[in-house]
Structures are given as structure tokens and as C-alpha cells.
Scaffold this motif. Structure first.
Motif: not given
Length: 301
Positions: A55-59, A61-68, A70-71, A264-274
Motif C-alpha cells: 500500500k502506498l501513502s496517500v497525500t 496536501d499534494g506533497f511528498i513527506h518523509y516516511g511516505d 512511494v513508487l 522521475w515521478i514520486l507516485c503516491t497511492g490511489n485513495p479509492s483503490d490501494h
């Protein structure tokens, strides 16, 4: 050399010693099997952890955080070597050596890194954003700020850190002979990276601002100042199939700007589909927003 004329079933010669030896071997085999220590069992555990869905982190505020979680994805791009074919996304992934994978339930370091096709979040391609001091958990990551990329693929608690170093005659990328990228179990300055804004003319303005998620950036190695690159021209045969080589080298165009190999893109998770990433949701939303009368059929001339 003495010739053995009798088998253990004849019960002559050293028959008693041979029977005891066979019983001990069988006892040792059954004990290892019950504890899951057989070679084939350990190999299956390692592969299962590498391919396990994550499971990826869901952001929020739209930003990357330490501890997230990601892909790290190299986005779609045209062939940079002349053809106009469009290549799909590639995800940074853990790639243990094939022979060592069969012989151990641990990933030996240094471990190879490749770019795999497909962006489904699994243990191989899920990375954790780390701060250098470890006290910035939950805070936004910023442009020009040192950070680390770690993975726990194949382990319960042990982390492996993405690192690089100057190339030498003994250590370089296999195909391109550029600066090698690898995973190690030591968090040092060689495993420090920086996020850089994609437009060279605006980098000073964006210095110190939070890094947005799911946006193209350039990831540079702090020690060598070379950019992380997915070399789509060079493919490697791995335990998981044919994948692209990853190296550390800044590919510049005529305008002294990084080429798509360095995006590169630091991708976060989709909140509706993990099981998917937010980029897939955005692409689906953009397709639905196009009016039907403007959609061009593939069969149209």
C-alpha cells in the motif's frame, strides 16, 4: 580403494553405520522442513515478499513527506534514440542476482537495481522517503534537501538504501558502463539524493519549496552530482524477466536540459483503490472528461 560389495539391506560389513547415517539425514531433512529452512522454502519466502502487494501513502496536501511509501517512476516518453515509438512507464525496483536468489532467503548486498515494466505497487518497487536525521517524519520533503530512498523488500525490518558512487574499472553499470546504482544496508552520504526542479531556469526559485507528489522531477546524487537515469536502450535479463538498466548519469540535450531518461515521478497511492497509483486515477479522469464526439477511434483513417 576398497570396494563395497554389500548394500545396507544385506546387513553385513558397516551396515549398522550406514543405516544410522541415513536416519540422521532424514531426521535433519524433516527438522529443516518443519522450520521452513529448506533451500526451496527460503527461496519461495523471498520471492513472495518481493512480489507481495503493498500500500502506498496517500497525500492529503499534494506533497511528498518523509516516511511516505512511494513508487519511483520514469514516465512515458518517446524513444530518445531516434524512433518515435512511445515507451511506457518504468518503476525503480529491487533485482537480486538470479543465482543468489535460488540459494538464500535474504537479499545480499550490494543488490542490483533495475527499471521494471508495470506500476502495480509490490514489494520490489515500493520505496520509503527518509530524512537524514530521522526526526522529520511527516514533514514535507523540499527541493534541494537531502533525502534517502529505502526499501524493505524481502525483509521484515531490515532496510536497503539506494546508493551510488563514482565509476571505476571494477565497478560500473553492466551495459552502458556508466555510474552504477545499487542497494546497500549502510545509510551513508553515498545514499543521499536531492530532488531538483525539472526546468533548469526556475531551479533557484523553487529551491526550498515542498516537492509535489505525482509530478516530474530530477533526482540527483549528492556525492557525484549525477542524475538518476533509466537507460531504456539497455535491457537486462533478470530473474523477473527483461528489464531496463538504471544508472547515475545526467543526459543533457542541446539546451543543457535533462532528457526524459532523467525524469522521475514520486507516485503516491490511489485513495479509492490501494492496488493502483494516483497517476492511473488522473489518467482515467482525463479520459472521461473528453467529449465523446472528440474521441478518435483507433479504426478511423
Amino acid at each position: 580403494m576398497a570396494r563395497k560389495n554389500y548394500r545396507t539391506c544385506v546387513r553385513m560389513g558397516n551396515w549398522n553405520e550406514d543405516i544410522f547415517l541415513e536416519e540422521e539425514m532424514m531426521k535433519d531433512f524433516l527438522e529443516k522442513r518443519d522450520k521452513g529452512q529448506l533451500l526451496i522454502q527460503r527461496n519461495r519466502i523471498l520471492i513472495a515478499n518481493l512480489l507481495k502487494q503493498t500500500k502506498l501513502s496517500v497525500t492529503a496536501d499534494g506533497f511528498i513527506h518523509y516516511g511516505d511509501n512511494v513508487l519511483v517512476i520514469n514516465p512515458d516518453c518517446e524513444d530518445p534514440y531516434g524512433d518515435h515509438a512511445v515507451f511506457g512507464r518504468l518503476a525503480l525496483s529491487v533485482t537480486p542476482e538470479e543465482m543468489k536468489t535460488h540459494l538464500s532467503n535474504d537479499i545480499e548486498v550490494p543488490c542490483e537495481v533495475t527499471a521494471m515494466h508495470g506500476t502495480k505497487p509490490i514489494g520490489r518497487n515500493t520505496f520509503i522517503i527518509l530524512s537524514l536525521d530521522g526526526n522529520a517524519l511527516g514533514e514535507p520533503m523540499r527541493y534541494g534537501q537531502n533525502f534517502g530512498l529505502a526499501t524493505t523488500a524481502g525483509f521484515d525490518n531490515k532496510m536497503l538504501y539506494l546508493g551510488s558512487d563514482h565509476k571505476t574499472m571494477m565497478k560500473a553499470a553492466k551495459k552502458s558502463w556508466l555510474q552504477d546504482v545499487y542497494l546497500t544496508d549502510e545509510f551513508t552520504y553515498l545514499t543521499c539524493w536531492q530532488a531538483t526542479y525539472i526546468d533548469p531556469e526556475l531551479r533557484l526559485e523553487y529551491e526550498g519549496l515542498p516537492v509535489p507528489a505525482n509530478t516530474k522531477i530530477v533526482i540527483k546524487h549528492c556525492h557525484t552530482n549525477q542524475a538518476l537515469a533509466a537507460n531504456r536502450k539497455y535491457s537486462l535479463r533478470t530473474y523477473f524477466g527483461k528489464e531496463c538498466e538504471v544508472a547515475c548519469h545526467t543526459h543533457l540535450d542541446a539546451h543543457r536540459s535533462e532528457k526524459p531518461l532523467n525524469y522521475w515521478i514520486l507516485c503516491t497511492g490511489n485513495p479509492s483503490d490501494h492496488s493502483s497509483i494516483l497517476l492511473d486515477r488522473q489518467a482515467l479522469s482525463s479520459q472521461k472528461s473528453i467529449p465523446e464526439d472528440q474521441v478518435v477511434s483507433k479504426d478511423a483513417p
